[in-house]
Design a protein around this motif. Structure first.
Motif, PDB file in Angstrom:
ATOM      1  N   GLU A   6       0.818  -1.213   0.000  1.00  0.00           N
ATOM      2  CA  GLU A   6       0.000   0.000   0.000  1.00  0.00           C
ATOM      3  C   GLU A   6       0.853   1.265   0.000  1.00  0.00           C
ATOM      4  OE1 GLU A   6      -2.363  -0.537   3.490  1.00  0.00           O
ATOM      5  OE2 GLU A   6      -3.497  -2.204   2.636  1.00  0.00           O
ATOM      6  N   ALA A   7       2.145   1.117   0.235  1.00  0.00           N
ATOM      7  CA  ALA A   7       3.071   2.255   0.245  1.00  0.00           C
ATOM      8  C   ALA A   7       4.349   1.800  -0.465  1.00  0.00           C
ATOM      9  CB  ALA A   7       3.381   2.679   1.678  1.00  0.00           C
ATOM     10  N   PRO A   8       5.063   2.741  -1.081  1.00  0.00           N
ATOM     11  CA  PRO A   8       6.300   2.352  -1.770  1.00  0.00           C
ATOM     12  C   PRO A   8       7.358   1.861  -0.772  1.00  0.00           C
ATOM     13  CG  PRO A   8       6.029   4.743  -1.780  1.00  0.00           C
ATOM     14  CD  PRO A   8       4.778   4.174  -1.199  1.00  0.00           C
ATOM     15  N   GLU A   9       8.132   0.853  -1.196  1.00  0.00           N
ATOM     16  CA  GLU A   9       9.204   0.301  -0.362  1.00  0.00           C
ATOM     17  C   GLU A   9      10.304   1.335  -0.176  1.00  0.00           C
ATOM     18  OE1 GLU A   9      10.023  -2.940   0.852  1.00  0.00           O
ATOM     19  OE2 GLU A   9       7.994  -3.669   0.473  1.00  0.00           O
ATOM     20  N   ARG A  10      10.765   1.477   1.047  1.00  0.00           N
ATOM     21  CA  ARG A  10      11.889   2.351   1.363  1.00  0.00           C
ATOM     22  C   ARG A  10      12.402   1.971   2.746  1.00  0.00           C
ATOM     23  NH1 ARG A  10       7.468   5.187   3.237  1.00  0.00           N
ATOM     24  NH2 ARG A  10       7.836   6.718   4.861  1.00  0.00           N
ATOM     25  N   ALA A  11      13.609   2.364   3.038  1.00  0.00           N
ATOM     26  CA  ALA A  11      14.175   2.091   4.357  1.00  0.00           C
ATOM     27  C   ALA A  11      13.627   3.119   5.341  1.00  0.00           C
ATOM     28  CB  ALA A  11      15.698   2.173   4.306  1.00  0.00           C
ATOM     29  N   ILE A  12      13.099   2.633   6.466  1.00  0.00           N
ATOM     30  CA  ILE A  12      12.559   3.529   7.490  1.00  0.00           C
ATOM     31  C   ILE A  12      13.089   3.119   8.859  1.00  0.00           C
ATOM     32  CG2 ILE A  12      10.436   4.053   6.208  1.00  0.00           C
ATOM     33  CD1 ILE A  12       8.959   2.083   8.079  1.00  0.00           C
ATOM     34  N   HIS A  13      13.052   4.066   9.794  1.00  0.00           N
ATOM     35  CA  HIS A  13      13.294   3.757  11.196  1.00  0.00           C
ATOM     36  C   HIS A  13      12.390   4.643  12.023  1.00  0.00           C
ATOM     37  CE1 HIS A  13      16.066   7.200  10.741  1.00  0.00           C
ATOM     38  NE2 HIS A  13      15.996   7.349  12.047  1.00  0.00           N
ATOM     39  N   GLY A  14      12.050   4.174  13.197  1.00  0.00           N
ATOM     40  CA  GLY A  14      11.144   4.927  14.049  1.00  0.00           C
ATOM     41  C   GLY A  14      10.958   4.222  15.373  1.00  0.00           C
ATOM     42  N   GLU A  15       9.794   4.430  15.970  1.00  0.00           N
ATOM     43  CA  GLU A  15       9.525   3.890  17.289  1.00  0.00           C
ATOM     44  C   GLU A  15       8.279   3.019  17.252  1.00  0.00           C
ATOM     45  OE1 GLU A  15       9.504   7.221  20.034  1.00  0.00           O
ATOM     46  OE2 GLU A  15      10.932   8.216  18.721  1.00  0.00           O
ATOM     47  N   ALA A  16       8.306   1.944  18.031  1.00  0.00           N
ATOM     48  CA  ALA A  16       7.157   1.046  18.119  1.00  0.00           C
ATOM     49  C   ALA A  16       7.118   0.442  19.514  1.00  0.00           C
ATOM     50  CB  ALA A  16       7.268  -0.071  17.084  1.00  0.00           C
ATOM     51  N   LYS A  17       5.911   0.174  19.978  1.00  0.00           N
ATOM     52  CA  LYS A  17       5.754  -0.534  21.241  1.00  0.00           C
ATOM     53  C   LYS A  17       6.151  -1.986  21.009  1.00  0.00           C
ATOM     54  CE  LYS A  17       2.037   2.382  22.898  1.00  0.00           C
ATOM     55  NZ  LYS A  17       0.609   2.464  23.193  1.00  0.00           N
ATOM     56  N   LEU A  18       6.636  -2.633  22.050  1.00  0.00           N
ATOM     57  CA  LEU A  18       7.106  -4.006  21.937  1.00  0.00           C
ATOM     58  C   LEU A  18       6.014  -4.924  21.385  1.00  0.00           C
ATOM     59  CD1 LEU A  18       9.348  -6.043  22.447  1.00  0.00           C
ATOM     60  CD2 LEU A  18       8.486  -6.307  24.757  1.00  0.00           C
ATOM     61  N   GLU A  19       4.800  -4.779  21.863  1.00  0.00           N
ATOM     62  CA  GLU A  19       3.693  -5.621  21.404  1.00  0.00           C
ATOM     63  C   GLU A  19       3.421  -5.411  19.922  1.00  0.00           C
ATOM     64  OE1 GLU A  19       1.630  -8.602  21.905  1.00  0.00           O
ATOM     65  OE2 GLU A  19       2.883  -8.070  23.592  1.00  0.00           O
TER      66      GLU A  19
END
Length: 169
Positions: free
Chosen positions: A132-145
């Motif tokens: 649904e979105a173009p492939e690219r390298a990303i980084h960010g934050e996420a909850k463990l769950e």
């Protein structure tokens, strides 16, 4: 949470935290645990001493009080931590050890070669996985769950050994 001392096939030693022993085994089996120094994928647990904290009035195995440690010296005032330096966002000083330098270099490469999506990481990663979105390298934050759910869905994600620098006014 559990902290393991780890080593790679090249002999680099480093520590890492995991949700549980089972979480380490699952991530290691999926090839998602890599050396913090060289990035090698062959990582195993190293021998480590357990951390056991005794109670305040600990008793030895034979029912006798444990020997008391020498009295502690009066606390020494500690100067406030230095403000972040020009060595990087959020860093308090220049990296001094080999591992710190490797982590700083890794952080620099991640920030130069990927887009920071902040708290939208889970949504962005899932959208790319579903096409649904173009492939690219990303980084960010996420909850463990949320990160666990992504892994279970087959979305290729990996925890980074540092927190992303937050941009502020």
């Amino acid at each position: 949470m559990i902290q393991y001392s780890l080593k790679c096939a090249d002999g680099h030693a480093f520590d890492s935290w995991f949700q549980s022993a089972a979480a380490f085994d699952k991530l290691a089996a999926a090839g998602m645990v890599s050396c913090a120094v060289c990035g090698g994928a062959k990582v195993t647990k190293a021998i480590m001493a357990p951390r056991v904290r005794t109670g305040r009035k600990a008793v030895s195995g034979v029912g006798e009080p444990e020997p008391q440690a020498a009295p502690k010296a009066a606390p020494v005032p500690v100067p406030p931590a230095p403000l972040p330096s020009a060595s990087g966002p959020g860093m308090l000083s220049r990296p001094s050890g080999e591992v710190e330098k490797a982590l700083a270099e890794l952080r620099k490469k991640v920030e130069e070669n990927s887009d920071y999506v902040g708290g939208n990481f889970v949504r962005e990663a899932r959208a790319m996985h579903l096409g649904e979105a173009p492939e690219r390298a990303i980084h960010g934050e996420a909850k463990l769950e949320d990160a666990r759910e992504l892994i279970e869905e087959g979305v290729p994600v990996m925890p980074l050994p540092f927190r992303p620098g937050r941009k502020s006014n």
